[in-house]
Enzyme design. Structure first.
Site, PDB file in Angstrom:
ATOM      1  CG  ASP A 491      -1.908   1.095   1.250  1.00 54.27           C
ATOM      2  OD1 ASP A 491      -2.311   1.528   0.153  1.00 54.27           O
ATOM      3  OD2 ASP A 491      -2.288   1.550   2.341  1.00 54.27           O
ATOM      4  CB  THR A 493      -1.791   6.165   2.474  1.00 52.53           C
ATOM      5  OG1 THR A 493      -2.031   6.835   1.249  1.00 52.53           O
ATOM      6  CG2 THR A 493      -1.963   7.125   3.633  1.00 52.53           C
ATOM      7  CG  ASP A 723      -1.290   1.415   7.114  1.00 50.77           C
ATOM      8  OD1 ASP A 723      -1.968   1.277   6.072  1.00 50.77           O
ATOM      9  OD2 ASP A 723      -0.959   2.519   7.561  1.00 50.77           O
TER      10      ASP A 723
END
Length: 835
Positions: A491, A493, A723
């Protein structure tokens, strides 16, 4: 009998004090309880849920004793309440802090029981399943050491009596007659074999009863055969035929039985010491826990055991102290050493609203924190639990060792029988003696324990080593699979970037004039790009014009709650810029904010917002604005009294460790794919700057999941790093899910590996660790297989026709002990491995 509704005590209705309320009779143990009842709204209630003036008294879940009348009066031992004097009650709702003691086998984790003992499958002593910070009574090692040293003291004279004739200048037979010598060997070796080595026979007998033949089956059979044969030869030598005799005498093998027993005891003792060190990583973590906390209530500070602290409590932490529990700083600032959790040596600056982790060390400042997690909820407790479970899990590669071990002992026993028959029929005189010795050597040299320990020892040490570096591994399968990963999906961000907006460019209008090339070099902080190193360092230095521009914008934005406003204010504070008070604050939704400070009207927001307010926008500043937008920065305009004075570029900065981590992943042969829900333009700018192989932008959680499935269908081994909750489906679907410890609980629970620090460098370390653990396992398995494949034929006498070379059973015993010890020692090397 009745129950006192105040204290819960059982009282005799005939003699107890009583009163009536609402048509019901209540009984009391004393006048104090009756008065409490009359002056409060107490009704019948369980002891763990009493009322205080109509309010429920609920003790903490970890409180052993509490006062039913006075909230907060709790203790870990019986006694009286310090406020009302009532006897403290035991809390029936107390959650035990320690789990039930469970013992398990390091080679067969499915074996569990509530008391010490030996594994019914392999015969190894069971170990505590849960590692404790308290020093353990190493009874196993002490018992083995005692038996070894006593056995050694008795074995040396046996060896001298048996081998004295081969010692130059020594004639034992002249000092001690041979018949006496034979009885002395018997008397000295009997306690060695039956007392010191009695545990081997006990374990062998259990293996026969459970039909789980193991190493001790072979040892007991070999030693027992040599001992029984020699005992009969001493007591009744006449029953042996000529084929057993040499020079008219039946040979004795007491020295072989005694020496093998002592050597196996030595190997078991050293192995026990080595195995005890596999849990040192967890013990070290547990030893970090603070014992007391400074609790602040109603302005008063008191020291309490950490176990008594509850969620919501305010604790004071002073310089040099360990942070008691996980929580959030509510007052003060400091630098915190988190190396024991993350493995990173540099202290981390902490301020108000920053989270802190229990067991880390406060360095420079004093602060107040609010407890957010206690007991098993804390990060340290979760680490210990995860590591303990992972250390007992089984890797798929172990199936190979298990399948071989299942046939190993019967095969060795069969090989010993064949060896005996072959030597008895075709061997030289005395054929039966040769047959017996070589059969015993075959039984003794084989070591199924080396095969059984090869994988679990490496897994236990490797998982502990990972925990010390902030790499939490859920199970052994994750280690094995991680080594094979070919594609890493990550990912953007929060994984590649910091996950929060930050000022990365400050451009006053005084520096925006000039040609385009000059503008790109001087106006933007980083000459390479405005995203990349500039995102890593934000605005490293700031000139007078920059500070003035940032200060004007922050003076107005400090009254706004917008994320971009927070980024500007945080940057100004970080650069130690004093913010002037602002008045006449106005906010335009989707446009910007305005206010007055120092007699000037300040407007901060979008270009259109300024234009609609009559602000003139210079062309050269527009040009710089477009350049920043091309580099995925959000541009915030600043105007003073109707004149544009500069622009501020805000972006989600790349983490400092990301570029080096991407290069390391490429060096390890991985293809890195960014899959993000962010817009394509921003994603491509970040990917280009970092050299990421492929970009998949504007993906939904379902899109990420489908990408993982597509790569798996193509035969790729996929690791997914994320996350957020939106990453959870892909984390579960991937061969290896890697969660950033800074992310959501859902992501962490969905992953096979969790990185406490939460950056890409942790993935590099996890890959390196998995490769080194698997390399260590293969070394162990190779050694165990090769050792047994070569040792058994040599012990059987395969070299005798060519070189007249036979393996003495004592040498076979030494080799067997060294084989399992070498496996454990090789696994322990992982404790020092560099990640």
């Amino acid at each position: 009998m009745a129950t006192d509704p105040v204290c819960g005590m059982t009282v005799d209705e005939a003699s107890a004090l009583r009163t009536e309320r609402d048509g019901q009779t209540f009984y009391f143990c004393c006048e104090h309880c009756r008065q409490k009842f009359l002056t409060s709204g107490i009704r019948n209630s369980p002891a763990s849920d009493r009322h205080h003036g109509g309010a429920t008294v609920k003790p903490a879940s970890n409180a052993k004793y509490f006062c039913p009348m006075c909230p907060g009066e709790e203790s870990d031992r019986p006694g009286d309440c310090q406020k009302c004097g009532m006897v403290l009650e035991r809390n029936p709702a107390r959650v035990a802090t320690a789990d039930k003691t469970i013992y398990t086998c390091p080679m067969h984790p499915e074996i569990e029981q509530d008391h010490p003992g030996d594994c019914p499958k392999c015969g190894m002593p069971l170990e505590l399943k849960t590692v404790s910070a308290e020093p353990e009574d190493d009874d196993e090692t002490r018992a083995l050491a005692r038996k070894f040293w006593i056995g050694l003291a008795l074995t040396i004279p046996v060896l001298v009596l048996a081998m004295g004739q081969w010692i130059p200048g020594v004639r034992i037979d002249q000092w001690i007659p041979r018949p006496v010598s034979r009885w002395l060997e018997f008397l000295l070796s009997t306690p060695v074999v039956l007392w010191a080595g009695g545990m081997f026979f006990g374990r062998a007998w259990r293996s026969l009863k459970t039909r789980q033949l193991n190493m001790f089956t072979l040892i007991a059979t070999g030693v027992g055969t040599a001992y029984v044969y020699s005992t009969v030869a001493v007591i009744a030598p006449g029953i042996f035929p000529t084929s057993f005799r040499q020079h008219g005498e039946v040979g004795l093998y007491f020295e072989a039985a005694a020496v093998i027993t002592v050597l196996v005891l030595l190997g078991q003792m050293l192995e026990a010491k080595a195995r005890s060190r596999t849990g040192q990583a967890i013990k070290a973590l547990l030893g970090l826990v603070a014992k007391t906390a400074h609790r602040v209530r109603d302005g008063l500070e008191s020291d309490v055991p950490v176990e008594e602290a509850q969620k919501g409590d305010v604790l004071r932490v002073r310089p040099g102290e360990k942070i008691p529990l996980d929580g959030i700083i509510i007052e003060g600032r400091s630098n915190v050493d988190e190396s024991m959790i993350t493995g990173e040596p540099m202290p981390v600056a902490k301020g108000v609203n920053d989270s802190v982790v229990g067991a880390t060390v406060n360095q420079t400042g004093t602060f107040l924190m609010r407890v957010e997690k206690v007991g098993s909820e804390t990060l340290l407790a979760q680490i210990v639990q995860m590591v303990a479970e992972a250390q007992r899990s089984r890797a798929p590669i172990q199936k190979l060792a298990d399948s071989v071990a299942g046939y190993f002992v019967p095969t060795v026993i069969g090989a010993a029988v064949i060896t005996f028959v072959v030597w008895a029929v075709w061997g030289p005189a005395p054929a039966m003696a040769y047959a017996l010795v070589n059969a015993v050597s075959v039984l003794i040299i084989a070591c199924p324990c080396a095969l059984g320990l090869a994988t679990p020892m490496s897994i236990m040490v490797g998982v502990g080593r990972g925990a010390q570096s902030g790499i939490l591994i859920r199970n052994a399968e994750a280690i094995e699979t991680t080594e094979k990963v070919t594609h890493l999906l990550t990912d953007k961000t929060g994984t590649l970037t910091a996950g929060k907006p930050k000022v990365v460019s400050v451009i006053p209008s005084s520096r925006s004039r000039g040609n385009e090339a000059q503008t790109d070099k001087s106006a933007i902080r980083n000459p390479q790009s405005a995203i990349g190193q500039s995102l890593l360092t934000s605005v490293p230095t700031i000139s007078g014009d920059d500070a003035q521009l940032l200060g004007l914008a922050a003076a107005v934005e400090q009254l706004s709650e917008h994320p971009l406003a927070r980024a500007i204010v945080d940057e100004a504070k970080e650069k130690k810029i004093t913010l002037s008070p602002a008045s006449d604050f106005e906010s335009t939704t989707g446009g910007g904010v305005s206010g007055k400070t120092g007699g000037q009207t300040i407007r901060v927001g979008k270009e259109k917002f300024l234009g609609d307010s009559g602000v003139t926008i210079p062309d050269d500043l527009k040009q710089v604005s477009h350049q920043l937008q091309e580099k995925a920065q959000t541009v915030v305009w600043v105007a003073v009294d109707g004149r544009a004075v500069g622009i501020i570029g805000i972006a989600d900065p790349i983490k400092e460790t990301t570029p080096a981590a991407i290069r390391a992943l490429h060096d390890m042969g991985l293809k890195v794919i960014m899959c993000t829900g962010d817009n394509r333009k921003t994603a491509e700018v970040v990917a280009k700057e970092l050299g990421i192989d492929e970009v998949r932008a504007e993906l939904t959680p379902q899109g990420k999941l489908e990408l993982v499935r597509k790569l798996k269908a193509e035969g790729k081994i996929v690791a997914m790093a994320g996350d957020g909750i939106n990453d959870a489906p892909a984390l579960v679907e991937a061969h290896v899910g890697i969660a950033m410890g800074t992310g959501t609980d859902v992501a962490i629970q969905s992953a096979g590996i969790t990185l406490v620090k939460g950056d890409l460098q942790g993935i590099v370390k996890a890959l390196s660790l998995s490769r080194q653990v698997m390399k260590n396992i293969r070394q162990n398995l190779f050694f165990a297989f090769v050792y047994n494949a070569l040792g058994v034929p040599v012990a059987a006498g395969i070299l005798y026709p060519m070189a007249h070379l036979l393996l003495n059973p004592m040498i076979a015993g030494a080799a067997m002990s060294c084989s399992s010890l070498s496996v454990v020692s090789n696994a322990l090397r992982l404790r020092k491995v560099k990640l």
